[in-house]
Design a protein around this motif. Sequence first.
Motif, PDB file in Angstrom:
ATOM      1  N   ASN A  31       0.830  -1.191   0.000  1.00  0.00           N
ATOM      2  CA  ASN A  31       0.000   0.000   0.000  1.00  0.00           C
ATOM      3  C   ASN A  31       0.872   1.252   0.000  1.00  0.00           C
ATOM      4  O   ASN A  31       2.104   1.177   0.021  1.00  0.00           O
ATOM      5  CB  ASN A  31      -0.997  -0.010   1.160  1.00  0.00           C
ATOM      6  CG  ASN A  31      -0.326   0.033   2.519  1.00  0.00           C
ATOM      7  OD1 ASN A  31       0.777   0.555   2.669  1.00  0.00           O
ATOM      8  ND2 ASN A  31      -0.986  -0.527   3.512  1.00  0.00           N
ATOM      9  N   LYS A  32       0.240   2.387  -0.001  1.00  0.00           N
ATOM     10  CA  LYS A  32       0.932   3.676  -0.107  1.00  0.00           C
ATOM     11  C   LYS A  32       1.917   3.883   1.043  1.00  0.00           C
ATOM     12  O   LYS A  32       3.067   4.292   0.811  1.00  0.00           O
ATOM     13  CB  LYS A  32      -0.131   4.780  -0.138  1.00  0.00           C
ATOM     14  CG  LYS A  32       0.379   6.171  -0.255  1.00  0.00           C
ATOM     15  CD  LYS A  32      -0.822   7.107  -0.397  1.00  0.00           C
ATOM     16  CE  LYS A  32      -0.540   8.476   0.110  1.00  0.00           C
ATOM     17  NZ  LYS A  32      -1.683   9.367  -0.039  1.00  0.00           N
ATOM     18  N   GLU A  33       1.520   3.591   2.276  1.00  0.00           N
ATOM     19  CA  GLU A  33       2.387   3.791   3.435  1.00  0.00           C
ATOM     20  C   GLU A  33       3.612   2.892   3.376  1.00  0.00           C
ATOM     21  O   GLU A  33       4.725   3.317   3.702  1.00  0.00           O
ATOM     22  CB  GLU A  33       1.616   3.543   4.743  1.00  0.00           C
ATOM     23  CG  GLU A  33       0.602   4.624   5.081  1.00  0.00           C
ATOM     24  CD  GLU A  33      -0.688   4.519   4.268  1.00  0.00           C
ATOM     25  OE1 GLU A  33      -1.038   3.411   3.802  1.00  0.00           O
ATOM     26  OE2 GLU A  33      -1.331   5.559   4.060  1.00  0.00           O
ATOM     27  N   GLN A  34       3.425   1.645   2.962  1.00  0.00           N
ATOM     28  CA  GLN A  34       4.554   0.716   2.853  1.00  0.00           C
ATOM     29  C   GLN A  34       5.543   1.189   1.796  1.00  0.00           C
ATOM     30  O   GLN A  34       6.762   1.096   1.989  1.00  0.00           O
ATOM     31  CB  GLN A  34       4.052  -0.689   2.512  1.00  0.00           C
ATOM     32  CG  GLN A  34       3.278  -1.343   3.637  1.00  0.00           C
ATOM     33  CD  GLN A  34       2.602  -2.630   3.196  1.00  0.00           C
ATOM     34  OE1 GLN A  34       2.181  -2.770   2.041  1.00  0.00           O
ATOM     35  NE2 GLN A  34       2.458  -3.564   4.118  1.00  0.00           N
ATOM     36  N   LEU A  35       5.020   1.716   0.678  1.00  0.00           N
ATOM     37  CA  LEU A  35       5.890   2.247  -0.369  1.00  0.00           C
ATOM     38  C   LEU A  35       6.724   3.408   0.160  1.00  0.00           C
ATOM     39  O   LEU A  35       7.941   3.467  -0.053  1.00  0.00           O
ATOM     40  CB  LEU A  35       5.053   2.695  -1.575  1.00  0.00           C
ATOM     41  CG  LEU A  35       5.801   3.430  -2.688  1.00  0.00           C
ATOM     42  CD1 LEU A  35       6.829   2.510  -3.343  1.00  0.00           C
ATOM     43  CD2 LEU A  35       4.827   3.969  -3.724  1.00  0.00           C
ATOM     44  N   ILE A  36       6.099   4.319   0.876  1.00  0.00           N
ATOM     45  CA  ILE A  36       6.811   5.485   1.414  1.00  0.00           C
ATOM     46  C   ILE A  36       7.870   5.037   2.422  1.00  0.00           C
ATOM     47  O   ILE A  36       9.009   5.534   2.396  1.00  0.00           O
ATOM     48  CB  ILE A  36       5.810   6.489   2.046  1.00  0.00           C
ATOM     49  CG1 ILE A  36       4.953   7.116   0.935  1.00  0.00           C
ATOM     50  CG2 ILE A  36       6.539   7.564   2.840  1.00  0.00           C
ATOM     51  CD1 ILE A  36       3.782   7.944   1.422  1.00  0.00           C
TER      52      ILE A  36
ATOM     53  N   GLN B  70       1.457  11.820  -2.976  1.00  0.00           N
ATOM     54  CA  GLN B  70       0.369  12.407  -3.750  1.00  0.00           C
ATOM     55  C   GLN B  70      -0.562  11.356  -4.355  1.00  0.00           C
ATOM     56  O   GLN B  70      -1.606  11.690  -4.907  1.00  0.00           O
ATOM     57  CB  GLN B  70       0.931  13.285  -4.876  1.00  0.00           C
ATOM     58  CG  GLN B  70       1.684  14.487  -4.376  1.00  0.00           C
ATOM     59  CD  GLN B  70       2.358  15.238  -5.506  1.00  0.00           C
ATOM     60  OE1 GLN B  70       1.994  15.089  -6.670  1.00  0.00           O
ATOM     61  NE2 GLN B  70       3.336  16.051  -5.170  1.00  0.00           N
ATOM     62  N   LEU B  71      -0.145  10.099  -4.252  1.00  0.00           N
ATOM     63  CA  LEU B  71      -0.973   9.018  -4.822  1.00  0.00           C
ATOM     64  C   LEU B  71      -2.337   8.975  -4.166  1.00  0.00           C
ATOM     65  O   LEU B  71      -2.471   9.140  -2.957  1.00  0.00           O
ATOM     66  CB  LEU B  71      -0.305   7.659  -4.601  1.00  0.00           C
ATOM     67  CG  LEU B  71       0.806   7.261  -5.536  1.00  0.00           C
ATOM     68  CD1 LEU B  71       1.406   5.937  -5.075  1.00  0.00           C
ATOM     69  CD2 LEU B  71       0.311   7.127  -6.953  1.00  0.00           C
ATOM     70  N   ASP B  72      -3.342   8.754  -4.974  1.00  0.00           N
ATOM     71  CA  ASP B  72      -4.685   8.527  -4.456  1.00  0.00           C
ATOM     72  C   ASP B  72      -4.809   7.059  -4.132  1.00  0.00           C
ATOM     73  O   ASP B  72      -4.219   6.209  -4.791  1.00  0.00           O
ATOM     74  CB  ASP B  72      -5.745   8.886  -5.512  1.00  0.00           C
ATOM     75  CG  ASP B  72      -5.821  10.377  -5.769  1.00  0.00           C
ATOM     76  OD1 ASP B  72      -5.522  11.144  -4.834  1.00  0.00           O
ATOM     77  OD2 ASP B  72      -6.173  10.766  -6.885  1.00  0.00           O
ATOM     78  N   GLU B  73      -5.596   6.776  -3.128  1.00  0.00           N
ATOM     79  CA  GLU B  73      -5.886   5.383  -2.831  1.00  0.00           C
ATOM     80  C   GLU B  73      -6.700   4.827  -3.995  1.00  0.00           C
ATOM     81  O   GLU B  73      -7.492   5.550  -4.596  1.00  0.00           O
ATOM     82  CB  GLU B  73      -6.667   5.265  -1.527  1.00  0.00           C
ATOM     83  CG  GLU B  73      -5.866   5.645  -0.305  1.00  0.00           C
ATOM     84  CD  GLU B  73      -4.637   4.789  -0.075  1.00  0.00           C
ATOM     85  OE1 GLU B  73      -4.708   3.571  -0.323  1.00  0.00           O
ATOM     86  OE2 GLU B  73      -3.609   5.336   0.342  1.00  0.00           O
TER      87      GLU B  73
END
Length: 198
Positions: free
Chosen positions: A2-7, A36-39
């Motif tokens: 997910n987005k948090e893991q990527l960051i 800035q990615l949207d879920e």
Amino acid sequence: MNKEQLIEKLEYRRKTFEHVFPTKHAYSIAIELAEQLDEPQEQPKIVAPKEFDEWYQEIKEKYSRPGSARRFALWKLSQKGFGRHFENANHEEVDYESKLGVWVRKNQELAIDAIFYGYEVEEPLYRVKIPMFEWNEESAESAELKTAFVYLIHNVTSDETRISYDGNAFGNWKIKLTESQIKTIDERFWAFAVPVEE
């Protein structure tokens, strides 16, 4: 991922390359973009005809190993048109002019998306055609009983139901209804339901 893991992974790598300015800067830009990615938004369900569902269910029965039915269906859908005909689970050609053949021919990408994201089966439409008996007054010598038909129409906005003498729908009034809509109005109307010819 997910987005948090990527960051988190990008921040870890940025710290790893702390001493290399261009690489550290590249990771900073990547983190900024990732923030800035949207879920992912949920894909709306695709409505497919029951023939498509029957075709896919047949594949699921034959190829029951996890993921194999999906891969087989995608393979059959994607090979169509490259010198190959559309085929069923038994590698038999599906009639080009059948309802399934026409739908897949016109909606190949939609059919592939249906396998990927899921689909709902299109409900057939019906008209509720109610016989009404009236006296035939055209014949002066002998008045006889004749049968005329009236149609049920339903307002999808106000949830009202009326009778239409000409069988035409207008505005928010619909004459073509699904089985569940008819039975919700009154189950007794189902006895007068006639499939809509396309």
